[in-house]
Every structure is written in C-alpha cells, then in structure tokens.
Design an enzyme around this catalytic site. Structure first.
Site, mmCIF file in Angstrom:
data_model
loop_
_atom_site.group_PDB
_atom_site.id
_atom_site.type_symbol
_atom_site.label_atom_id
_atom_site.label_comp_id
_atom_site.label_asym_id
_atom_site.label_seq_id
_atom_site.Cartn_x
_atom_site.Cartn_y
_atom_site.Cartn_z
ATOM 1 N N SER A 164 0.829 -1.200 0.000
ATOM 2 C CA SER A 164 0.000 0.000 0.000
ATOM 3 C C SER A 164 0.869 1.259 0.000
ATOM 4 O O SER A 164 1.638 1.476 -0.931
ATOM 5 C CB SER A 164 -0.967 -0.050 1.187
ATOM 6 O OG SER A 164 -1.984 0.905 1.062
ATOM 7 N N ASP A 244 -9.932 -4.382 -4.773
ATOM 8 C CA ASP A 244 -9.218 -3.231 -4.204
ATOM 9 C C ASP A 244 -9.399 -2.026 -5.123
ATOM 10 O O ASP A 244 -9.209 -2.135 -6.338
ATOM 11 C CB ASP A 244 -7.731 -3.581 -4.087
ATOM 12 C CG ASP A 244 -6.895 -2.510 -3.423
ATOM 13 O OD1 ASP A 244 -7.459 -1.488 -2.984
ATOM 14 O OD2 ASP A 244 -5.662 -2.702 -3.343
ATOM 15 N N HIS A 276 -8.098 -5.169 -0.376
ATOM 16 C CA HIS A 276 -6.822 -4.524 -0.101
ATOM 17 C C HIS A 276 -6.117 -5.146 1.107
ATOM 18 O O HIS A 276 -6.673 -5.215 2.197
ATOM 19 C CB HIS A 276 -7.069 -3.025 0.142
ATOM 20 C CG HIS A 276 -5.831 -2.208 0.250
ATOM 21 N ND1 HIS A 276 -4.968 -2.025 -0.796
ATOM 22 C CD2 HIS A 276 -5.302 -1.520 1.300
ATOM 23 C CE1 HIS A 276 -3.973 -1.248 -0.418
ATOM 24 N NE2 HIS A 276 -4.149 -0.937 0.855
#
Length: 302
Positions: A164, A244, A276
């Site tokens: 991320s 995601d 995610h």
C-alpha cells in the site's frame, strides 16, 4: 502539533484516515495500533530485536534473523528484505502484530534477514518525512550499522518490499537508487503489494499530508517515465487485488514500467476475489499463503 482527541468543532476536511477541523486540529479515525515487543520464537528459532536508526527525526527498525543465522554464526550470508509497512502514511507500525507477523513469515520461510522500518507518520511527521526516513534507514543498512546485518546479511542480495503506502515508498526508493545509486548494497528485486499511486480519490488526502507536493505530476504520486526507465533493481513483482480500489493504478504501474525501456523483468499477480491487503488480516487463508509463497519464491531466486 495539532491535538487528535477532540471531536468538537467544525470539520474542514474529511479523509479516509483522519479529519481536519477548522481550527487546525487533526483527529485520527482509527484507534491506536497495538505494538508488540521483539522476541525469540522457540518453535521456529526466529529472533527479532529493535534498533535505533536516528533520534532526530526518530527512525527505528525491527530486525529479524532466521534460525540458521541465530544458531550458526558460520552459516552463509542471507538475502536481506527491507520492509516498509502500509497504512496511508498515517497509521500502522512495523511493531504491530500484523506487520511483525508478516516479517516473521518472510524471515523464516525465505531464509532472509528482515529489516522492518518504523518511519515517521503524519501528522507528527508530514510527508515527505516517510520517504526521507526510509532512505535514511536504507543508508543505515548499507553502512552495516547493526551487527546482525554485518554478520548475517548479503547486501548484494537486497529486496525492497512494501504494501500500500509502503509500496509507494518502495518505488520511490528504487527510483532514487536508479538515479543516484547507493554504495554498499545491490537491490535485486522490488515487491509492491497492492501499491498506492495517484489517480484515485485518495490523492486529495496525499496532497494534504504532503504540502510541498508538485501537483498531480509529482513523481512520488505519478511515477515519472525517466524514473521507471532507470529503476534501480533487476526484477519487480507487483500484486494487485480484484476488489481493491487501487487495482487499476497497480496494473497501470506495470504497464508503464514495461513500456518505459527499463531492462529488468516485471511480473503482475492478481489476487482474485480479494480486497486490499487481505493477507495481513488472515495470513493462514489459502490466498494469503499463496501470496506469501510467491514472494518467498521471488526472494529465493536470487
């Protein structure tokens, strides 16, 4: 620094991870992250400890070594995984149960030294602090400032791994290495797990956290063609998740890298039916095990 406790007053900005009040106060929307201590796993022989990289600004790391290194000082040197956790640049920790657990899995299963970086978070450290802290940590690794790194790590086989926001930082480090180099280490591979780049509704939050930004074309937000063409590694592995909202920008990154003229090898893995960073919340699930196995295989190719 703005307080983060009061919910009173008029809201000026509402972001996914925090809100900003008209008087400048900032309130994080998630509870404080539980941090766990380093330890020795009697079952696996894995050991971990914490290290201070810098006191001003404060930058720390948790270092992991597998059983082979912990029990046999004559064992061959091991690859080093340099890990950057996610959390929207403002939450999470290298010392959280999730990220400690992931680093432990990598150290044990890939047979590598892991350096998991505790970089500064917004609002205490606005962007670009996290990028600067992570670079300082990589320089610290290259200088072999810790005996575990000096004794057990092969700095000719370094992997930069992030998820991320941490994947965004990982790309920035690889781009900087490709541009200016970093004596003392060779980054063989970069792994971006569900990476954040520009082109989503999250951009507004990033701009607020990074007041020194250069707009939508900022290379930290939108990787520059020149940076992609000279990316400082040999191999890149990118994971994206089907459910995601960042999937599109992750796929776009791979496509741009392939077209950039970069001479390395890039591979895209799609985690179908997953959201995610799913692998952190349930590392024993079938898809999480497959993701970890793929990452371990990527490291063992060195």
């Amino acid at each position: 620094m703005a307080a983060m406790t009061s919910l009173d007053g008029e809201i000026l900005h509402e972001f996914p991870f925090f809100r900003v009040y008209k008087d400048g106060r900032i309130h994080l929307l998630t509870p404080p992250i539980e941090k766990i201590s380093p330890s020795e796993d009697l079952a696996t022989g894995l050991r971990s400890k914490d290290a201070v990289i810098s006191t001003d600004p404060p930058v720390h790391a948790r270092i992991f070594i597998p059983k082979a290194a912990a029990s046999d000082h004559s064992c061959p040197k091991l690859p080093l995984l340099f890990y950057l956790h996610g959390g929207g640049f403002c939450i999470q920790s290298a010392f959280s149960r999730q990220h400690h657990g992931f680093a432990s899995i990598m150290a044990a299963e890939a047979g590598c030294v892991v350096v998991s970086v505790e970089y500064g978070l917004f609002p205490d450290r606005p962007l670009p602090g996290c990028y600067d802290d992570s670079w300082a940590a990589l320089e610290w690794v290259a200088a072999k400032q810790d005996p575990w790194i000096a004794e057990h790590a092969d700095l000719g086989r370094v992997f930069v791994v992030g998820n991320s926001a941490g994947a965004n930082i990982s790309h920035t480090l690889a781009a900087r290495i490709g541009s200016v180099g970093l004596p003392g280490i060779k980054v063989v591979g970069v792994v971006l797990v569900h990476p954040y780049f520009g082109g989503t509704n999250d951009d507004r939050m990033w701009f607020y956290m990074c007041p020194s930004n250069s707009g939508p074309e900022d290379p930290r937000l939108k990787p520059a063609a020149a940076d992609l063409a000279t990316l400082g590694c040999e191999r890149v592995l990118v994971f994206v998740a089907e459910r995601d909202h960042l999937m599109e920008v992750g796929v776009g990154y791979v496509e741009k890298l392939k077209k950039s003229g970069w001479r390395g090898a890039v591979e895209l893995v799609i985690n179908e039916g997953e959201g995610h960073c799913f692998y952190l919340s349930d590392p024993t699930s079938q898809d999480a095990v497959q993701l970890n196995d793929k990452l371990v295989s990527f490291i063992k190719q060195a």
